[in-house]
Each structure stands twice: as structure tokens, then as C-alpha cells.
Design a protein around this motif. Structure first.
Motif, PDB file in Angstrom:
ATOM      1  N   ILE A 130       0.843  -1.202   0.000  1.00  0.00           N
ATOM      2  CA  ILE A 130       0.000   0.000   0.000  1.00  0.00           C
ATOM      3  C   ILE A 130       0.877   1.251   0.000  1.00  0.00           C
ATOM      4  O   ILE A 130       0.590   2.217  -0.723  1.00  0.00           O
ATOM      5  CB  ILE A 130      -0.982  -0.022   1.191  1.00  0.00           C
ATOM      6  N   GLU A 131       1.942   1.239   0.778  1.00  0.00           N
ATOM      7  CA  GLU A 131       2.860   2.384   0.812  1.00  0.00           C
ATOM      8  C   GLU A 131       3.497   2.606  -0.565  1.00  0.00           C
ATOM      9  O   GLU A 131       3.638   3.740  -1.025  1.00  0.00           O
ATOM     10  CB  GLU A 131       3.929   2.191   1.885  1.00  0.00           C
ATOM     11  N   ALA A 132       3.875   1.528  -1.242  1.00  0.00           N
ATOM     12  CA  ALA A 132       4.470   1.645  -2.574  1.00  0.00           C
ATOM     13  C   ALA A 132       3.458   2.208  -3.575  1.00  0.00           C
ATOM     14  O   ALA A 132       3.814   3.017  -4.447  1.00  0.00           O
ATOM     15  CB  ALA A 132       4.986   0.286  -3.048  1.00  0.00           C
ATOM     16  N   ILE A 133       2.218   1.812  -3.451  1.00  0.00           N
ATOM     17  CA  ILE A 133       1.168   2.332  -4.335  1.00  0.00           C
ATOM     18  C   ILE A 133       0.988   3.831  -4.093  1.00  0.00           C
ATOM     19  O   ILE A 133       0.898   4.614  -5.042  1.00  0.00           O
ATOM     20  CB  ILE A 133      -0.157   1.561  -4.123  1.00  0.00           C
ATOM     21  N   ARG A 134       0.960   4.217  -2.833  1.00  0.00           N
ATOM     22  CA  ARG A 134       0.832   5.650  -2.499  1.00  0.00           C
ATOM     23  C   ARG A 134       2.024   6.441  -3.026  1.00  0.00           C
ATOM     24  O   ARG A 134       1.860   7.534  -3.571  1.00  0.00           O
ATOM     25  CB  ARG A 134       0.693   5.834  -0.998  1.00  0.00           C
ATOM     26  N   ALA A 135       3.214   5.884  -2.873  1.00  0.00           N
ATOM     27  CA  ALA A 135       4.418   6.561  -3.364  1.00  0.00           C
ATOM     28  C   ALA A 135       4.388   6.724  -4.877  1.00  0.00           C
ATOM     29  O   ALA A 135       4.966   7.668  -5.418  1.00  0.00           O
ATOM     30  CB  ALA A 135       5.669   5.786  -2.942  1.00  0.00           C
ATOM     31  N   ALA A 136       3.684   5.817  -5.562  1.00  0.00           N
ATOM     32  CA  ALA A 136       3.564   5.881  -7.025  1.00  0.00           C
ATOM     33  C   ALA A 136       2.395   6.759  -7.469  1.00  0.00           C
ATOM     34  O   ALA A 136       2.134   6.881  -8.669  1.00  0.00           O
ATOM     35  CB  ALA A 136       3.411   4.472  -7.601  1.00  0.00           C
ATOM     36  N   GLY A 137       1.683   7.381  -6.499  1.00  0.00           N
ATOM     37  CA  GLY A 137       0.609   8.309  -6.833  1.00  0.00           C
ATOM     38  C   GLY A 137      -0.787   7.757  -6.688  1.00  0.00           C
ATOM     39  O   GLY A 137      -1.761   8.490  -6.807  1.00  0.00           O
ATOM     40  N   GLY A 138      -0.940   6.464  -6.436  1.00  0.00           N
ATOM     41  CA  GLY A 138      -2.266   5.870  -6.309  1.00  0.00           C
ATOM     42  C   GLY A 138      -2.889   6.108  -4.949  1.00  0.00           C
ATOM     43  O   GLY A 138      -2.194   6.364  -3.968  1.00  0.00           O
ATOM     44  N   GLU A 139      -4.198   6.023  -4.910  1.00  0.00           N
ATOM     45  CA  GLU A 139      -4.956   6.130  -3.665  1.00  0.00           C
ATOM     46  C   GLU A 139      -5.620   4.786  -3.418  1.00  0.00           C
ATOM     47  O   GLU A 139      -6.566   4.409  -4.125  1.00  0.00           O
ATOM     48  CB  GLU A 139      -6.020   7.229  -3.752  1.00  0.00           C
ATOM     49  N   VAL A 140      -5.131   4.050  -2.430  1.00  0.00           N
ATOM     50  CA  VAL A 140      -5.705   2.739  -2.114  1.00  0.00           C
ATOM     51  C   VAL A 140      -6.995   2.964  -1.343  1.00  0.00           C
ATOM     52  O   VAL A 140      -6.987   3.504  -0.240  1.00  0.00           O
ATOM     53  CB  VAL A 140      -4.721   1.872  -1.297  1.00  0.00           C
ATOM     54  N   ILE A 141      -8.109   2.567  -1.949  1.00  0.00           N
ATOM     55  CA  ILE A 141      -9.403   2.787  -1.306  1.00  0.00           C
ATOM     56  C   ILE A 141      -9.860   1.558  -0.517  1.00  0.00           C
ATOM     57  O   ILE A 141     -10.743   1.673   0.323  1.00  0.00           O
ATOM     58  CB  ILE A 141     -10.477   3.225  -2.320  1.00  0.00           C
ATOM     59  N   ALA A 142      -9.257   0.392  -0.799  1.00  0.00           N
ATOM     60  CA  ALA A 142      -9.603  -0.827  -0.074  1.00  0.00           C
ATOM     61  C   ALA A 142      -8.611  -1.915  -0.450  1.00  0.00           C
ATOM     62  O   ALA A 142      -7.885  -1.786  -1.444  1.00  0.00           O
ATOM     63  CB  ALA A 142     -11.023  -1.276  -0.404  1.00  0.00           C
ATOM     64  N   GLU A 143      -8.622  -2.960   0.371  1.00  0.00           N
ATOM     65  CA  GLU A 143      -7.871  -4.167   0.033  1.00  0.00           C
ATOM     66  C   GLU A 143      -8.828  -5.342   0.072  1.00  0.00           C
ATOM     67  O   GLU A 143      -9.722  -5.409   0.924  1.00  0.00           O
ATOM     68  CB  GLU A 143      -6.724  -4.421   1.003  1.00  0.00           C
ATOM     69  N   ALA A 144      -8.606  -6.279  -0.850  1.00  0.00           N
ATOM     70  CA  ALA A 144      -9.351  -7.536  -0.869  1.00  0.00           C
ATOM     71  C   ALA A 144      -8.334  -8.666  -0.882  1.00  0.00           C
ATOM     72  O   ALA A 144      -7.232  -8.507  -1.406  1.00  0.00           O
ATOM     73  CB  ALA A 144     -10.244  -7.608  -2.103  1.00  0.00           C
ATOM     74  N   ALA A 145      -8.703  -9.796  -0.278  1.00  0.00           N
ATOM     75  CA  ALA A 145      -7.812 -10.953  -0.252  1.00  0.00           C
ATOM     76  C   ALA A 145      -8.640 -12.224  -0.275  1.00  0.00           C
ATOM     77  O   ALA A 145      -9.785 -12.231   0.204  1.00  0.00           O
ATOM     78  CB  ALA A 145      -6.930 -10.931   0.996  1.00  0.00           C
ATOM     79  N   LEU A 146      -8.060 -13.275  -0.819  1.00  0.00           N
ATOM     80  CA  LEU A 146      -8.739 -14.570  -0.764  1.00  0.00           C
ATOM     81  C   LEU A 146      -8.935 -14.996   0.681  1.00  0.00           C
ATOM     82  O   LEU A 146     -10.012 -15.430   1.071  1.00  0.00           O
ATOM     83  CB  LEU A 146      -7.930 -15.643  -1.498  1.00  0.00           C
ATOM     84  N   VAL A 147      -7.874 -14.875   1.493  1.00  0.00           N
ATOM     85  CA  VAL A 147      -7.903 -15.419   2.849  1.00  0.00           C
ATOM     86  C   VAL A 147      -7.348 -14.408   3.846  1.00  0.00           C
ATOM     87  O   VAL A 147      -6.285 -13.829   3.633  1.00  0.00           O
ATOM     88  CB  VAL A 147      -7.064 -16.715   2.933  1.00  0.00           C
ATOM     89  N   ASP A 148      -8.071 -14.232   4.946  1.00  0.00           N
ATOM     90  CA  ASP A 148      -7.581 -13.476   6.096  1.00  0.00           C
ATOM     91  C   ASP A 148      -7.208 -14.486   7.169  1.00  0.00           C
ATOM     92  O   ASP A 148      -8.073 -15.162   7.722  1.00  0.00           O
ATOM     93  CB  ASP A 148      -8.659 -12.531   6.616  1.00  0.00           C
ATOM     94  N   ARG A 149      -5.906 -14.619   7.426  1.00  0.00           N
ATOM     95  CA  ARG A 149      -5.417 -15.512   8.490  1.00  0.00           C
ATOM     96  C   ARG A 149      -5.099 -14.736   9.752  1.00  0.00           C
ATOM     97  O   ARG A 149      -4.551 -15.281  10.691  1.00  0.00           O
ATOM     98  CB  ARG A 149      -4.136 -16.224   8.044  1.00  0.00           C
ATOM     99  N   SER A 150      -5.417 -13.459   9.792  1.00  0.00           N
ATOM    100  CA  SER A 150      -5.010 -12.612  10.913  1.00  0.00           C
ATOM    101  C   SER A 150      -5.963 -12.665  12.099  1.00  0.00           C
ATOM    102  O   SER A 150      -5.739 -11.969  13.079  1.00  0.00           O
ATOM    103  CB  SER A 150      -4.888 -11.159  10.450  1.00  0.00           C
ATOM    104  N   ALA A 151      -7.024 -13.447  12.006  1.00  0.00           N
ATOM    105  CA  ALA A 151      -8.072 -13.471  13.043  1.00  0.00           C
ATOM    106  C   ALA A 151      -8.687 -12.082  13.205  1.00  0.00           C
ATOM    107  O   ALA A 151      -9.079 -11.677  14.285  1.00  0.00           O
ATOM    108  CB  ALA A 151      -7.521 -13.985  14.376  1.00  0.00           C
ATOM    109  N   GLY A 152      -8.749 -11.334  12.103  1.00  0.00           N
ATOM    110  CA  GLY A 152      -9.322 -10.003  12.125  1.00  0.00           C
ATOM    111  C   GLY A 152      -8.417  -8.952  12.740  1.00  0.00           C
ATOM    112  O   GLY A 152      -8.838  -7.823  12.954  1.00  0.00           O
ATOM    113  N   GLU A 153      -7.157  -9.300  12.994  1.00  0.00           N
ATOM    114  CA  GLU A 153      -6.227  -8.405  13.693  1.00  0.00           C
ATOM    115  C   GLU A 153      -5.409  -7.518  12.761  1.00  0.00           C
ATOM    116  O   GLU A 153      -4.822  -6.544  13.217  1.00  0.00           O
ATOM    117  CB  GLU A 153      -5.273  -9.224  14.565  1.00  0.00           C
ATOM    118  N   ALA A 154      -5.313  -7.859  11.483  1.00  0.00           N
ATOM    119  CA  ALA A 154      -4.477  -7.085  10.559  1.00  0.00           C
ATOM    120  C   ALA A 154      -5.059  -5.685  10.381  1.00  0.00           C
ATOM    121  O   ALA A 154      -6.214  -5.531   9.994  1.00  0.00           O
ATOM    122  CB  ALA A 154      -4.362  -7.783   9.217  1.00  0.00           C
TER     123      ALA A 154
END
Length: 193
Positions: A130-154
Motif C-alpha cells: 500500500i505504501e508503494a502504491i501511495r508513493a507511485a501516486g495511487g490512492e488505495v481505497i480498499a484491500e481484498a484478499a482470498l484469505v484473512d489468516r489474521s483473526a481479524g487483527e491485521a
């Protein structure tokens, strides 16, 4: 797709592994999801991407101008998400350990980006991407993933929409249960360090 149908896709692809695994975070687990295997079949990858698109609220989907994903793990699902959303998809690489756009990929200033990952465990890779995308000028409005293994903590700093959340126990390398410590540890992911 419900959680049972999603896990059936992983099992059918022999992508839900059991053993002693070293995760990219350095932590250990008795379970590992090899998303590359579940995405080997283009039809299955497309089904999972379409199901993932449905997890993203309509108002967020309407804003997405481009999909960006980190190579290697996010590359296939990112491409399929671009197809499902009807937008272009590009990927980040880490040739020297830091994410960057290469191969002529570029974002326009303020371009609305959906960041797509295969698996999120601690969220560190996602935050770096996300930081690299921002540095390249993009605005990350959301993230999607196949699997969340963080137990909702990420904490990614943006809204996060996983297809499925799996809470397999994760251990520090010096605090393993005996049954896990008795098995040889393997690192099945794409990163060596």
C-alpha cells in the motif's frame, strides 16, 4: 459462495496443507493455504474472484479504477479481480526487497486502487505494498484478499474485504507445541526470507 464452498475449492485443489510450516511472517503453523494451487485452474480462479468482488460493497466497487497486487502471491487473483471488475490490473515486484512498479506500469496521481492479496497473515506485506502504491501516486481505497489468516487483527489502514477468514493457530518459533516441534519445518511460500 459460503465459507464451506470456498474451503471445498481449496480442498479440491489440494491447497489446504497440513504439517509444520514457516509463514512469511516467521511464525509457524500446522496449516498452510497454498493459494497458487487453488488458482492453477483458471475457471476456479475466476469463480473465487467473482465471489470476492461480491464481498466488496457496491459503493466501493464503483470507485475502483485499477487493481494492484504484489507479485508473486497476489498476481493471479489480482488479474482475475481486474477481469471481474472490468478494470486493468498491474502488479508490484520486490527486486531489492522493497515493492515497486516495474515493466512500464504506472499510476496516475490520485488513481483509485483496489489492492489485492492472496493471503493476509500479519498485514506487513500489505502495508508495504500500500505504501508503494501511495508513493507511485495511487490512492488505495480498499484491500481484498482470498484469505484473512489474521483473526481479524491485521490493520491495513484501509477497508479490508477477505473472501474467507481462517483462524488456524500460529506460533512463535520458540514456543511450539510438542507435536509441531516434532515435525520438520518447511517454507512453502514464495519468499525466502
Amino acid at each position: 459462495m459460503n465459507d464451506d464452498e470456498i474451503l471445498a475449492e481449496f480442498r479440491a485443489a489440494q491447497a489446504l496443507l497440513e504439517g509444520h510450516f514457516i509463514l512469511s511472517s516467521g511464525k509457524r503453523s500446522a496449516n498452510y493455504l497454498q493459494c497458487a494451487r487453488v488458482l492453477m485452474d483458471a475457471e476456479r480462479a475466476g469463480r473465487l474472484a467473482r465471489a470476492l468482488v461480491q464481498k466488496i460493497p457496491r459503493e466501493v466497487r464503483a470507485e475502483i479504477e485499477i487493481v494492484v497486487s504484489p507479485a508473486m502471491g497476489g498476481l493471479i487473483i489480482g488479474h482475475e479481480m481486474g477481469r471481474a471488475l472490468g478494470v486493468e490490473a498491474m502488479f508490484l515486484e520486490r527486486p531489492d526487497g522493497t515493492f515497486e512498479l516495474r515493466r512500464g506500469f504506472a499510476l496516475t496521481e490520485g488513481q483509485k486502487v483496489l489492492m489485492v492479496e492472496d493471503v493476509v497473515t500479519t498485514g506487513l506485506s500489505s502495508r508495504q505494498a500500500i505504501e508503494a502504491i501511495r508513493a507511485a501516486g495511487g490512492e488505495v481505497i480498499a484491500e481484498a484478499a482470498l484469505v484473512d489468516r489474521s483473526a481479524g487483527e491485521a490493520d491495513l489502514g484501509v477497508p479490508f474485504f477477505p473472501l474467507v477468514s481462517l483462524n488456524f493457530p500460529v506460533y512463535d518459533p520458540d514456543d511450539l507445541p510438542p507435536e509441531l516441534a516434532a515435525l520438520e519445518a518447511i517454507k512453502p511460500g514464495s519468499r525466502k526470507s
